[in-house]
Design a protein around this motif. Structure first.
Motif, PDB file in Angstrom:
ATOM      1  N   TRP A 170       0.843  -1.215   0.000  1.00 44.55           N
ATOM      2  CA  TRP A 170       0.000   0.000   0.000  1.00 44.55           C
ATOM      3  C   TRP A 170       0.870   1.253   0.000  1.00 44.55           C
ATOM      4  CZ3 TRP A 170      -4.583   2.230  -0.686  1.00 44.55           C
ATOM      5  CH2 TRP A 170      -4.821   3.455  -0.084  1.00 44.55           C
ATOM      6  N   TRP A 171       1.875   1.289   0.859  1.00 47.72           N
ATOM      7  CA  TRP A 171       2.719   2.464   0.917  1.00 47.72           C
ATOM      8  C   TRP A 171       3.477   2.652  -0.406  1.00 47.72           C
ATOM      9  CZ3 TRP A 171       2.294   6.149   4.402  1.00 47.72           C
ATOM     10  CH2 TRP A 171       1.762   5.844   5.670  1.00 47.72           C
ATOM     11  N   GLU A 172       3.871   1.577  -1.060  1.00 43.91           N
ATOM     12  CA  GLU A 172       4.591   1.694  -2.326  1.00 43.91           C
ATOM     13  C   GLU A 172       3.705   2.272  -3.423  1.00 43.91           C
ATOM     14  OE1 GLU A 172       7.700   1.136  -3.197  1.00 43.91           O
ATOM     15  OE2 GLU A 172       8.411   0.435  -1.231  1.00 43.91           O
ATOM     16  N   LEU A 173       2.444   1.797  -3.491  1.00 45.12           N
ATOM     17  CA  LEU A 173       1.547   2.246  -4.550  1.00 45.12           C
ATOM     18  C   LEU A 173       0.903   3.590  -4.227  1.00 45.12           C
ATOM     19  CD1 LEU A 173      -0.226  -1.115  -5.494  1.00 45.12           C
ATOM     20  CD2 LEU A 173       1.555   0.094  -6.779  1.00 45.12           C
ATOM     21  N   ALA A 174       0.458   3.761  -2.996  1.00 43.15           N
ATOM     22  CA  ALA A 174      -0.287   4.977  -2.638  1.00 43.15           C
ATOM     23  C   ALA A 174       0.629   6.188  -2.496  1.00 43.15           C
ATOM     24  CB  ALA A 174      -1.054   4.751  -1.345  1.00 43.15           C
ATOM     25  N   TYR A 175       1.891   5.984  -2.175  1.00 38.75           N
ATOM     26  CA  TYR A 175       2.822   7.089  -1.996  1.00 38.75           C
ATOM     27  C   TYR A 175       4.080   6.792  -2.814  1.00 38.75           C
ATOM     28  CZ  TYR A 175      -0.257   7.972   1.955  1.00 38.75           C
ATOM     29  OH  TYR A 175      -1.357   8.215   2.736  1.00 38.75           O
ATOM     30  N   PRO A 176       4.006   6.983  -4.127  1.00 39.98           N
ATOM     31  CA  PRO A 176       5.133   6.622  -4.991  1.00 39.98           C
ATOM     32  C   PRO A 176       6.369   7.500  -4.784  1.00 39.98           C
ATOM     33  CG  PRO A 176       3.439   7.731  -6.248  1.00 39.98           C
ATOM     34  CD  PRO A 176       2.847   7.522  -4.912  1.00 39.98           C
ATOM     35  N   ASP A 177       6.172   8.777  -4.333  1.00 40.87           N
ATOM     36  CA  ASP A 177       7.318   9.655  -4.115  1.00 40.87           C
ATOM     37  C   ASP A 177       8.023   9.224  -2.825  1.00 40.87           C
ATOM     38  OD1 ASP A 177       9.178  11.652  -4.155  1.00 40.87           O
ATOM     39  OD2 ASP A 177       7.809  13.180  -3.367  1.00 40.87           O
ATOM     40  N   PRO A 178       9.257   8.832  -2.900  1.00 42.39           N
ATOM     41  CA  PRO A 178       9.944   8.336  -1.709  1.00 42.39           C
ATOM     42  C   PRO A 178       9.996   9.346  -0.577  1.00 42.39           C
ATOM     43  CG  PRO A 178      11.163   7.757  -3.675  1.00 42.39           C
ATOM     44  CD  PRO A 178      10.087   8.713  -4.128  1.00 42.39           C
ATOM     45  N   ALA A 179      10.276  10.599  -0.877  1.00 45.50           N
ATOM     46  CA  ALA A 179      10.383  11.603   0.186  1.00 45.50           C
ATOM     47  C   ALA A 179       9.039  11.813   0.859  1.00 45.50           C
ATOM     48  CB  ALA A 179      10.926  12.916  -0.393  1.00 45.50           C
ATOM     49  N   TYR A 180       8.023  11.940   0.021  1.00 46.48           N
ATOM     50  CA  TYR A 180       6.684  12.137   0.589  1.00 46.48           C
ATOM     51  C   TYR A 180       6.246  10.888   1.356  1.00 46.48           C
ATOM     52  CZ  TYR A 180       1.809  13.562   0.966  1.00 46.48           C
ATOM     53  OH  TYR A 180       0.563  13.903   1.446  1.00 46.48           O
ATOM     54  N   ARG A 181       6.574   9.738   0.811  1.00 45.63           N
ATOM     55  CA  ARG A 181       6.202   8.485   1.494  1.00 45.63           C
ATOM     56  C   ARG A 181       6.876   8.391   2.860  1.00 45.63           C
ATOM     57  NH1 ARG A 181       7.430   5.096  -2.287  1.00 45.63           N
ATOM     58  NH2 ARG A 181       9.499   4.519  -1.568  1.00 45.63           N
ATOM     59  N   ALA A 182       8.129   8.793   2.925  1.00 44.63           N
ATOM     60  CA  ALA A 182       8.826   8.746   4.212  1.00 44.63           C
ATOM     61  C   ALA A 182       8.206   9.713   5.191  1.00 44.63           C
ATOM     62  CB  ALA A 182      10.304   9.064   4.011  1.00 44.63           C
ATOM     63  N   ASP A 183       7.814  10.880   4.706  1.00 43.17           N
ATOM     64  CA  ASP A 183       7.182  11.859   5.586  1.00 43.17           C
ATOM     65  C   ASP A 183       5.868  11.337   6.124  1.00 43.17           C
ATOM     66  OD1 ASP A 183       6.880  14.728   6.598  1.00 43.17           O
ATOM     67  OD2 ASP A 183       5.057  14.445   5.385  1.00 43.17           O
ATOM     68  N   ARG A 184       5.055  10.796   5.228  1.00 44.70           N
ATOM     69  CA  ARG A 184       3.738  10.319   5.651  1.00 44.70           C
ATOM     70  C   ARG A 184       3.866   9.077   6.569  1.00 44.70           C
ATOM     71  NH1 ARG A 184       0.182  13.329   6.569  1.00 44.70           N
ATOM     72  NH2 ARG A 184       2.098  14.457   7.012  1.00 44.70           N
ATOM     73  N   TYR A 185       4.814   8.244   6.279  1.00 48.53           N
ATOM     74  CA  TYR A 185       4.983   7.037   7.122  1.00 48.53           C
ATOM     75  C   TYR A 185       5.425   7.418   8.538  1.00 48.53           C
ATOM     76  CZ  TYR A 185       6.471   2.437   8.715  1.00 48.53           C
ATOM     77  OH  TYR A 185       6.609   1.254   9.442  1.00 48.53           O
ATOM     78  N   ALA A 186       6.322   8.450   8.622  1.00 48.06           N
ATOM     79  CA  ALA A 186       6.745   8.920   9.940  1.00 48.06           C
ATOM     80  C   ALA A 186       5.580   9.543  10.676  1.00 48.06           C
ATOM     81  CB  ALA A 186       7.904   9.918   9.792  1.00 48.06           C
TER      82      ALA A 186
END
Length: 664
Positions: free
Chosen positions: A588-604
């Motif tokens: 889910w995180w890979e598909l829903a948040y493809p931008d790595p920087a944004y994905r890291a921010d949202r995951y944190a």
């Protein structure tokens, strides 16, 4: 003797007759005595008991001899005293001579007969003259008496010779019988002189016909090489010999030059000579090696039996119709009595009084193997329960019974505790509201609780011993049996089975949690199952599922392990993703948040929100951010998150339109 008695009487009575007629009468008198009286005398002798016969008379032979000698002397020297003439008077000597012959040794009778013949010749011839009388009658008397006494002496001599021959024959036959009996009952015959030295040996001594006999002659038994006493000491044996006592069964151990050991039994009796003086010993000997070895083997076997019996932990004793003849150490310790005080006592001495009738019935029973329980009693009066095992047993060559006793006090206490534990488990099972059952390895029901019986509407024992195939012969039964087999084969030892069953409340959905229990060898012995009725839960789940399916809000459920469990149609319509596309949160995180920087921010931000919510003791929080959908479009999604124990429930709201127009 009868002719000599009656012939002169007839001659005297018919004396006036001519000589020829007198001689005829004389012969007739002889015939009368022989023919008429002899059968009667013999018949009287045969019919009369021995103690009433003449030879049974208590008159001493010396008295008879004295009377006969006195009468002969008076008759032939002094003449007639109380009869008509001395010749008739001399006839009275015949009965006395007969009595003396039957009462005295033959020598006395012969001597008396010779004396009487000499007296008769002296009296009839007139003092050593020729054997003639004054008249023919007197000469006839003399000749008749002389011939009669001579005939008596010949008869006595013949009887004596015959008697000697008979005695010699009897002695020879007796000796032959003795030797044959000795040969049948022994291996050899021996004799010793009064110095106890061997003088005679007959038979195979020590198994040899003659080679060893020469070594024995002139030696005492103690001097024989290789011999030593086995059953008694030399001193005790010599004491018997010195006392001239008969001895039997003296066992000697003989070791030959090749160091082979044999055993011999010797018996003997003292022998006396004609004067009654001790002359030595005679006896027999035989080889008893096999008997001694068998007896020693038996003794060793019994000793081994005693050792083994004493080494056992079970109390053992042997009794002969209730009388104790053997006990082991464990039995002595159980009864608190020494072994020597135990033997000979009755079994009933060690049994509680109220159990005596029961024990007597057991003793009188003909059953081979017996097993029963009773109340034991030790020497101090302490009572204790015992388990008794008995069976026939040959002991000392007699049929007896061997008894094994086991103190079962601890076992009974354990059984009582076990019964209490079983009762507790039964109460516990019946108290549990969920149905519980347990089966053996073959699938047979061993038991179940009250809730199980009530849920199925069965009795407390109705399913016991039956399998699921007996109760459910269709597809459902085969499925349960197959699941049980898989449970036994699995390493986990636990299983969960969901199915529908018919109960008194109708058809119900249940989940059966099953686990394997094992025996003392860690082998699968059966299974225990707990039945949970999930009918209402499934109905609630179905209602919730229908609500979720019909809800316009996008809903998703994720396990705490990150597995995506559910997405409703509204969520599919919103994101375009199916569970196959995002099976877990990582995808889910890979598909829903493809931008790595944004994905890291949202995951944190997600992790921080979860930690804050849990730290504050809450279970709900909000989370938002841009989400890349399946069609490539980004949407601003607000997520309402509810944290559960096993699941995370999320409701997604699309705020894209509001964000685009600047409304927050």
């Amino acid at each position: 003797a009868l002719a000599g008695l009656f012939g002169p009487m007839a001659l005297r009575w018919f004396a006036p007759l001519p000589l020829d007629a007198a001689i005829i009468s004389w012969w007739l008198g002889d015939a009368l005595g022989i023919v008429a009286l002899a059968p009667a005398v013999l018949a009287w002798r045969e019919a009369t008991p021995a103690e009433r016969r003449l030879e049974g008379c208590a008159v001493p032979p010396a008295a008879l001899a004295a009377v006969a000698a006195a009468l002969g002397y008076l008759t032939f020297v002094s003449g007639s005293l109380f009869l008509a003439n001395e010749y008739l008077q001399a006839a009275l000597l015949l009965p006395l001579t007969m009595a003396l012959a039957m009462r005295c040794p033959p020598a006395a009778a012969y001597s008396l007969t010779l004396v009487l013949i000499a007296e008769l010749a002296h009296g009839a011839a007139g003092y050593f003259g020729p054997l003639l009388g004054a008249t023919p009658a007197e000469r006839g008397y003399a000749v008749h008496g002389f011939s009669a006494l001579t005939a008596m002496m010949v008869l006595f001599l013949s009887a004596h010779i015959l008697g000697v021959r008979r005695i010699a024959g009897a002695a020879k036959a007796g000796e032959e019988r003795f030797r044959r009996m000795a040969a049948l009952t022994s291996d050899w015959y021996w004799e010793q002189d009064k110095e106890f030295r061997f003088t005679c040996l007959e038979g195979p001594v020590l198994g040899e016909a003659s080679s060893l006999q020469s070594q024995f002659f002139g030696k005492r038994r103690q001097e024989l090489p290789g011999f030593e006493p086995y059953s008694m000491s030399w001193e005790a044996h010599q004491a018997d010999l010195d006392a001239h006592r008969t001895f039997q069964g003296l066992v000697l151990r003989y070791t030959d030059p090749e160091r082979r050991v044999r055993y011999y039994s010797v018996s003997g009796e003292p022998v006396c000579d004609a004067a009654g003086q001790f002359a030595g010993y005679r006896g027999v000997g035989r080889d008893v090696t096999s008997e001694v070895e068998s007896r020693e083997a038996l003794v060793a076997s019994e000793r081994q039996l005693h050792d083994v019996a004493d080494a056992t932990f079970e109390a053992l004793f042997v009794h002969d119709y209730g009388r104790i003849v053997f006990v082991n150490q464990a039995c002595c310790e159980l009864a608190g009595l020494p072994r020597e005080d135990f033997l000979g006592r009755s079994i009933l001495d060690f049994v509680a009084p109220e159990e005596h009738v029961k024990i007597i019935q057991q003793l009188s029973s003909n059953e081979g193997i017996r097993h029963y329980e009773t109340i034991g009693l030790n020497i101090e009066g302490r009572r204790f329960p015992v388990e008794v095992f008995g069976r026939p047993f040959f002991f000392h060559g007699k049929p007896m019974r061997i008894i094994a006793i086991r103190d079962v006090s601890e076992r009974l206490r354990t059984e009582a505790a076990l019964r209490g534990q079983i009762e507790f488990q039964r109460t516990l099972l019946d108290t549990i509201p969920s149905p519980v059952f347990y089966k053996d390895r073959a699938g047979r029901y061993l038991g179940y609780n009250r809730a199980f019986a009530e849920s199925l509407g069965i009795g407390a024992e109705e399913y016991i011993g039956k399998t699921v195939l007996d109760l459910l012969p269709g597809e459902t039964g085969r499925r349960i049996a197959a699941n049980d087999d898989r449970l036994y084969q699995s390493a986990a030892g636990a299983q969960q089975d969901e199915l529908a069953v018919d109960t008194v409340r109708g058809r119900r959905d249940v989940v059966i949690h099953k686990g394997v229990f094992r025996d003392d060898r860690q082998q699968a012995a059966g299974m225990v199952g707990v039945v949970t009725d999930v009918t209402e839960r499934k109905r609630s789940e179905q209602r919730l599922r229908r609500f979720q399916e019909l809800s316009p809000a996008a809903i998703g459920i994720v396990s705490t392990a990150g597995e995506v469990l559910y997405m409703n149609p509204a969520a599919f319509a919103l994101f375009g993703y199916r569970i196959e596309d995002v099976p877990n949160m990582e995808a889910w995180w890979e598909l829903a948040y493809p931008d790595p920087a944004y994905r890291a921010d949202r995951y944190a931000a997600w992790v921080a929100a979860v930690e804050l919510t849990l730290r504050e003791g809450r279970y709900m929080f909000r989370f938002d951010g841009r989400v890349r959908c399946m069609d490539g479009r980004d949407r601003w999604i607000e997520t309402m998150v509810s944290l559960g124990v096993d699941e995370i429930f999320m409701i997604f709201t699309d705020l894209t339109d509001y964000v685009e127009v600047g409304v927050t």
